[in-house]
Design an enzyme around this catalytic site. Sequence first.
Site, PDB file in Angstrom:
ATOM      1  N   HIS A   1     -11.869   5.029 -80.302  1.00  0.00           N
ATOM      2  CA  HIS A   1     -10.796   5.551 -79.430  1.00  0.00           C
ATOM      3  C   HIS A   1     -10.112   4.388 -78.712  1.00  0.00           C
ATOM      4  CE1 HIS A   1      -9.250   8.534 -76.300  1.00  0.00           C
ATOM      5  NE2 HIS A   1      -9.179   7.395 -75.612  1.00  0.00           N
ATOM      6  N   GLU A   2     -10.913   3.485 -78.171  1.00  0.00           N
ATOM      7  CA  GLU A   2     -10.327   2.358 -77.430  1.00  0.00           C
ATOM      8  C   GLU A   2      -9.564   1.419 -78.360  1.00  0.00           C
ATOM      9  OE1 GLU A   2     -10.092   2.686 -74.431  1.00  0.00           O
ATOM     10  OE2 GLU A   2     -11.633   4.189 -74.110  1.00  0.00           O
TER      11      GLU A   2
ATOM     12  N   HIS B   1      -6.208   2.689 -79.146  1.00  0.00           N
ATOM     13  CA  HIS B   1      -5.185   2.460 -78.113  1.00  0.00           C
ATOM     14  C   HIS B   1      -4.406   1.175 -78.409  1.00  0.00           C
ATOM     15  CE1 HIS B   1      -5.449   5.702 -75.311  1.00  0.00           C
ATOM     16  NE2 HIS B   1      -6.722   5.518 -75.044  1.00  0.00           N
TER      17      HIS B   1
ATOM     18  N   TYR C   1       2.642   6.048 -71.589  1.00  0.00           N
ATOM     19  CA  TYR C   1       1.418   6.682 -71.122  1.00  0.00           C
ATOM     20  C   TYR C   1       1.694   7.628 -69.957  1.00  0.00           C
ATOM     21  CZ  TYR C   1      -3.721   6.605 -71.015  1.00  0.00           C
ATOM     22  OH  TYR C   1      -5.060   6.914 -71.108  1.00  0.00           O
TER      23      TYR C   1
ATOM     24  N   GLU D   1      -3.132   9.656 -76.130  1.00  0.00           N
ATOM     25  CA  GLU D   1      -4.557   9.950 -75.989  1.00  0.00           C
ATOM     26  C   GLU D   1      -5.092  10.724 -77.190  1.00  0.00           C
ATOM     27  OE1 GLU D   1      -7.232   9.345 -74.218  1.00  0.00           O
ATOM     28  OE2 GLU D   1      -6.062   7.775 -73.287  1.00  0.00           O
TER      29      GLU D   1
ATOM     30  N   ASP E   1      -3.696  12.384 -63.391  1.00  0.00           N
ATOM     31  CA  ASP E   1      -4.042  11.844 -64.707  1.00  0.00           C
ATOM     32  C   ASP E   1      -2.785  11.446 -65.498  1.00  0.00           C
ATOM     33  OD1 ASP E   1      -5.664  11.204 -66.976  1.00  0.00           O
ATOM     34  OD2 ASP E   1      -5.340  13.204 -67.790  1.00  0.00           O
TER      35      ASP E   1
ATOM     36  N   HIS F   1      -5.085  13.019 -70.433  1.00  0.00           N
ATOM     37  CA  HIS F   1      -6.388  13.367 -71.018  1.00  0.00           C
ATOM     38  C   HIS F   1      -6.633  14.867 -70.990  1.00  0.00           C
ATOM     39  CE1 HIS F   1      -6.995   9.121 -69.799  1.00  0.00           C
ATOM     40  NE2 HIS F   1      -7.765   9.065 -70.862  1.00  0.00           N
TER      41      HIS F   1
END
Lengths: 347, 112
Positions: A167-168, A171, A182, A191, A264, A269
């Site tokens: 996931h990271e 990004h 974002y 996301e 958020d 998310h």
Amino acid sequence: MATRYPGVIPPHMLKRLSEHGSESQRRWASSTLSTDRHFRQPMAAREMAAALHAEYSNSPRGTPSRYIFDAGHKTELPGELVLSEGEPATADDTAHEAYTDLGATYRFFYDVFERHSIDGEGMALLGSVHYGEAYQNAFWDGRQMVFGDGDGEIFLPFTRAIDVVAHELTHGVTELTAGLVYYNQSGALNESISDVFGVMVKQYQAGQTVDEADWLIGAALLGPEVQGKALRSMAAPGTAYDDPVLGKDPQPGHMDQFVDTTDDNGGVHINSGIPNHAFYLIATELGGYSWETAGAIWYAALTDERLANDAQFVDFAGLTMAHATQRFGSKVADIVQKGWQQVGIGP
Amino acid sequence: MSRFDDLNHIARLRITREGGIVAAPGLARPRDIELSRCSPPEQQQLCKVLAAGEAAGGDQACGAGDQRYFRICLFTLSRQEAQPDDELRVPESLAPDALVQLWRDGRIDDPS
């Protein structure tokens, strides 16, 4: 001398912890909240990362260039280099997990999409482990990946979950391709793309078909104390956890439940549950391995120059339908369209 | 000069820590501060903390890639359902210690 504010309302989560958390959870909370003392020197970290990328981003196609650093429970990045590409396994399990998970993620992107690392040109994969004291997060800072150890009760080390590591890394891919802003829907799309590729890396690593997969994100990093099964569920958004400390999973799975919020970053998310669920519906309807058809369509849409950085869900959906038609024909395109419609997106 | 030099028109502050890989409601830990219950010296300290956060990188686009950030909402009305009238965001990596302490403990250590 300390000034106390008589008007301060006790934070509801600290109250929850004090009422429901174990003694060790309370100790953990104090430790986590005090990590910020050493947070400065962003410029030094940026310069260091640039120098590392210049030095290490030179691997041949098909080979990753991984460098794992130990932040030593501090918050200065990247920390001490403890494992370089090709070196034998280190005794530090967390560093080794980061190394192998980044390698598996590289392998997925290269084998399936012929993408040579984050930038497509062999960019070094830099990861720092043991960041902060019992730090309960993992992130991509624009130059490298960073992993906290968690507290051991609610969150285990963030390298434990290959889908979170992927996931990271994703990004980074999104930042260097579509550059999705974002915030609000484009942020939620950003996301979701990290979750989609994260879950595909997990399934690819395990050799799972769509029917065998659990479609959970971060299941491996939740500690034994948590009343829940993962950070997110792509099959059933909103059901991943319902815990006295974490609260209840706020993800919707349909536009009818879209959460209009300024929290958020506009719910990046939270509303990511909607495109997440669309991917799940489409991939399971197509059958087989998720990356072969649904994943190929998502990757084509992500890397399509027509995808604007402020794209809305419907814009991305349109591109997936176009690529489905172009690459796989009308039958697959119909399944893609139906999947988006099931979450309330598209005609 | 900071736009937070004077908080006379502000009734309430709310500080949360947001971002991170999961938006679990329990992790934001909102901290509410009623200005009417703070002494003038305490209000001065709050002004300094907000100005320091602004100078340290506040109002940047923050949170990308699951990075955490502090969010300070300022309300001219004290009722809980009010919409914020001003807002400051500070990346966790740049947040002054005093801001972190204010969010975490509800107090500021006075260096004097």
